[in-house]
Design a protein around this motif. Structure first.
Motif, mmCIF file in Angstrom:
data_model
loop_
_atom_site.group_PDB
_atom_site.id
_atom_site.type_symbol
_atom_site.label_atom_id
_atom_site.label_comp_id
_atom_site.label_asym_id
_atom_site.label_seq_id
_atom_site.Cartn_x
_atom_site.Cartn_y
_atom_site.Cartn_z
ATOM 1 N N LYS A 40 29.638 -27.418 38.751
ATOM 2 C CA LYS A 40 28.320 -28.008 38.504
ATOM 3 C C LYS A 40 27.205 -27.196 39.158
ATOM 4 O O LYS A 40 26.116 -27.051 38.596
ATOM 5 C CB LYS A 40 28.298 -29.453 39.008
ATOM 6 C CG LYS A 40 29.113 -30.401 38.126
ATOM 7 C CD LYS A 40 28.986 -31.843 38.582
ATOM 8 C CE LYS A 40 29.713 -32.774 37.615
ATOM 9 N NZ LYS A 40 29.626 -34.191 38.040
ATOM 10 N N GLU A 41 27.473 -26.676 40.340
ATOM 11 C CA GLU A 41 26.479 -25.853 41.023
ATOM 12 C C GLU A 41 26.155 -24.603 40.199
ATOM 13 O O GLU A 41 24.987 -24.258 40.002
ATOM 14 C CB GLU A 41 27.009 -25.444 42.398
ATOM 15 C CG GLU A 41 26.082 -24.501 43.161
ATOM 16 C CD GLU A 41 26.742 -23.943 44.416
ATOM 17 O OE1 GLU A 41 26.062 -23.183 45.134
ATOM 18 O OE2 GLU A 41 27.921 -24.231 44.666
ATOM 19 N N PHE A 42 27.189 -23.933 39.709
ATOM 20 C CA PHE A 42 27.007 -22.705 38.932
ATOM 21 C C PHE A 42 26.356 -23.012 37.589
ATOM 22 O O PHE A 42 25.452 -22.302 37.140
ATOM 23 C CB PHE A 42 28.362 -22.018 38.729
ATOM 24 C CG PHE A 42 28.266 -20.598 38.273
ATOM 25 C CD1 PHE A 42 28.147 -19.561 39.185
ATOM 26 C CD2 PHE A 42 28.318 -20.279 36.921
ATOM 27 C CE1 PHE A 42 28.068 -18.241 38.770
ATOM 28 C CE2 PHE A 42 28.239 -18.971 36.490
ATOM 29 C CZ PHE A 42 28.114 -17.942 37.414
ATOM 30 N N ALA A 43 26.832 -24.058 36.929
ATOM 31 C CA ALA A 43 26.278 -24.441 35.634
ATOM 32 C C ALA A 43 24.805 -24.806 35.764
ATOM 33 O O ALA A 43 23.978 -24.444 34.914
ATOM 34 C CB ALA A 43 27.063 -25.612 35.047
ATOM 35 N N GLY A 44 24.460 -25.500 36.834
ATOM 36 C CA GLY A 44 23.067 -25.871 37.052
ATOM 37 C C GLY A 44 22.179 -24.664 37.262
ATOM 38 O O GLY A 44 21.027 -24.636 36.806
ATOM 39 N N LYS A 45 22.694 -23.683 37.954
ATOM 40 C CA LYS A 45 21.930 -22.470 38.232
ATOM 41 C C LYS A 45 21.577 -21.722 36.956
ATOM 42 O O LYS A 45 20.494 -21.149 36.826
ATOM 43 C CB LYS A 45 22.720 -21.567 39.173
ATOM 44 C CG LYS A 45 22.003 -20.279 39.577
ATOM 45 C CD LYS A 45 22.843 -19.482 40.566
ATOM 46 C CE LYS A 45 22.140 -18.189 40.961
ATOM 47 N NZ LYS A 45 22.957 -17.404 41.923
ATOM 48 N N TYR A 46 22.500 -21.746 35.969
ATOM 49 C CA TYR A 46 22.292 -20.947 34.759
ATOM 50 C C TYR A 46 22.100 -21.782 33.494
ATOM 51 O O TYR A 46 22.050 -21.238 32.388
ATOM 52 C CB TYR A 46 23.468 -19.972 34.571
ATOM 53 C CG TYR A 46 23.483 -18.904 35.638
ATOM 54 C CD1 TYR A 46 22.574 -17.847 35.606
ATOM 55 C CD2 TYR A 46 24.368 -18.972 36.704
ATOM 56 C CE1 TYR A 46 22.576 -16.866 36.582
ATOM 57 C CE2 TYR A 46 24.375 -17.992 37.697
ATOM 58 C CZ TYR A 46 23.462 -16.947 37.625
ATOM 59 O OH TYR A 46 23.463 -15.995 38.606
ATOM 60 N N GLY A 47 22.021 -23.080 33.622
ATOM 61 C CA GLY A 47 21.679 -23.926 32.491
ATOM 62 C C GLY A 47 22.800 -24.218 31.524
ATOM 63 O O GLY A 47 22.549 -24.512 30.351
ATOM 64 N N ALA A 48 24.045 -24.153 31.968
ATOM 65 C CA ALA A 48 25.166 -24.508 31.101
ATOM 66 C C ALA A 48 25.298 -26.024 31.009
ATOM 67 O O ALA A 48 25.156 -26.725 32.011
ATOM 68 C CB ALA A 48 26.461 -23.903 31.623
ATOM 69 N N GLU A 49 25.597 -26.518 29.820
ATOM 70 C CA GLU A 49 25.659 -27.968 29.608
ATOM 71 C C GLU A 49 26.973 -28.576 30.078
ATOM 72 O O GLU A 49 26.999 -29.728 30.523
ATOM 73 C CB GLU A 49 25.480 -28.281 28.121
ATOM 74 C CG GLU A 49 24.116 -27.943 27.560
ATOM 75 C CD GLU A 49 24.028 -28.256 26.080
ATOM 76 O OE1 GLU A 49 24.918 -28.987 25.571
ATOM 77 O OE2 GLU A 49 23.085 -27.778 25.429
ATOM 78 N N LEU A 50 28.067 -27.830 29.962
ATOM 79 C CA LEU A 50 29.393 -28.396 30.196
ATOM 80 C C LEU A 50 30.070 -27.770 31.404
ATOM 81 O O LEU A 50 29.907 -26.576 31.672
ATOM 82 C CB LEU A 50 30.278 -28.177 28.961
ATOM 83 C CG LEU A 50 29.729 -28.679 27.626
ATOM 84 C CD1 LEU A 50 30.661 -28.281 26.494
ATOM 85 C CD2 LEU A 50 29.541 -30.190 27.657
ATOM 86 N N THR A 51 30.838 -28.563 32.132
ATOM 87 C CA THR A 51 31.639 -28.059 33.239
ATOM 88 C C THR A 51 33.069 -28.549 33.087
ATOM 89 O O THR A 51 33.322 -29.646 32.574
ATOM 90 C CB THR A 51 31.090 -28.508 34.605
ATOM 91 O OG1 THR A 51 31.075 -29.941 34.648
ATOM 92 C CG2 THR A 51 29.684 -27.963 34.825
ATOM 93 N N PHE A 52 34.005 -27.715 33.556
ATOM 94 C CA PHE A 52 35.426 -28.049 33.454
ATOM 95 C C PHE A 52 36.147 -27.613 34.716
ATOM 96 O O PHE A 52 35.788 -26.608 35.345
ATOM 97 C CB PHE A 52 36.067 -27.334 32.256
ATOM 98 C CG PHE A 52 35.541 -27.759 30.920
ATOM 99 C CD1 PHE A 52 36.127 -28.800 30.223
ATOM 100 C CD2 PHE A 52 34.444 -27.103 30.347
ATOM 101 C CE1 PHE A 52 35.642 -29.192 28.977
ATOM 102 C CE2 PHE A 52 33.946 -27.490 29.106
ATOM 103 C CZ PHE A 52 34.549 -28.535 28.422
#
Length: 328
Positions: A40-52
């Motif tokens: 979630k931290e990485f996805a938030g930094k780059y705007g990715a919608e999904l995390t797994f």
């Protein structure tokens, strides 16, 4: 848009995503990490919608078209195969696999599922290397290729203090040859194909990986010398030596500022236009191939990948370097 999921939340993945901002039709859609917090931290930094936190689940998502694999080398084959068996295209960091057996299996799965598999070697798709290929004839018959990449690793400081990090751990199929030597091996293969034979030497560390080494490759009328190290620096350039002149390459991993020095003393500087981040060119190639429905690149091709992997494997054998992945 080509919707990417990424495996690996390291600086290499960050560089790929930043390059992707310059690539038309690239979209970062999903992030995998072993922990939900990091994903979630990485996805938030780059705007990715999904995390797994499951590779299987990310590869099974209908909202993901392609997977970028930037995990430790020993995980490449298994994760890439999982992705391709779910119909996803795969851009896999170099070296593509721990050994030739794994690489061959990956290619078979790509062909069976008719998906694109490409080894993410950035250098051979950059404008500087394209110029080298186009102007190689200017130096006449090529007699020697030297590929030099020696860079002292900050992780070696920890190693010397008694801590073995991933970079020097054979469990992850790491070491100098796999991390840096491949930058000399891959362009050699793209330019000249498969050598008749190789001879390899290296310094084997107590952890079981190589800290530095060299490869001498024999071709008809041509020899190649590849030097690599993670335990010392070198500032020497790489060269392609021909009977009429020499192509000088200051940085084999990101070819630029290249010049041809002719026997008569004249000098040509190759025309290059590195207008984008270094990883842009491999990513643009990959996206373009996906859109065309291709399953391999003509430059970072399946054939070139297999030859390069075989050279790395044989060099390791001669140095006495064996990974757990070789036993599987």
């Amino acid at each position: 848009m080509i919707r990417f999921g990424v495996i690996g939340t390291n600086f290499i993945t960050e560089s790929m995503i930043e390059a992707g901002q310059h690539v038309e039709h690239f979209e970062l859609k999903a992030v995998y990490s072993r922990t939900e917090e990091r994903a979630k931290e990485f996805a938030g930094k780059y705007g990715a919608e999904l995390t797994f936190t499951s590779v299987e689940e990310m590869c099974g998502s209908e909202e993901v078209d392609a997977i970028y694999v930037a995990s430790p080398n020993s995980f490449h084959a298994g994760q890439a195969i999982t992705a391709m068996e779910h119909g996803k295209h795969v851009l896999c960091e170099k070296p593509i696999a721990s050994n030739q057996r794994e690489a061959a299996r990956m290619i078979d799965v790509a062909r069976t599922n008719h998906v694109l598999l490409m080894e993410a070697v950035k250098s051979t798709l950059m404008p500087g290397f394209v110029s080298i290929r186009e102007q190689l004839h200017k130096i006449g018959t090529v007699r020697r290729f030297t590929g030099n990449f020696c860079k002292y690793s900050s992780r070696y400081d920890a190693y010397r203090d008694g801590t073995v990090l991933n970079a020097f751990n054979p469990d992850f199929s790491n070491g100098s040859l796999m991390d840096l030597g491949v930058y000399g091996v891959y362009p050699l293969v793209v330019l000249f194909g498969e050598p008749k034979s190789i001879k390899a030497n290296g310094v084997r560390l107590a952890s079981g990986v190589d800290g530095k080494g060299s490869i001498l490759a024999e071709y008809e009328g041509l020899e190649a010398v590849i030097t690599h190290s993670k335990i010392n620096h070198s500032y020497a350039p790489s060269e392609i030596q021909g009977e009429e002149g020499v192509i000088m390459i200051p940085n084999i991993s990101e070819p630029g500022n290249i010049k041809i020095c002719y026997n008569d003393g004249s000098v040509d500087r190759l025309e290059e236009q590195n207008t984008h981040p270094p990883m842009y060119y491999e990513l643009a190639e990959f996206v373009n191939l996906v859109q065309k429905g291709e399953i391999q690149s003509t430059v970072n091709s399946h054939k070139n990948t297999l030859i390069a992997t075989q050279i790395l494997q044989e060099a390791r054998r001669q140095m006495g370097i064996k990974y757990p992945a070789d036993e599987n």
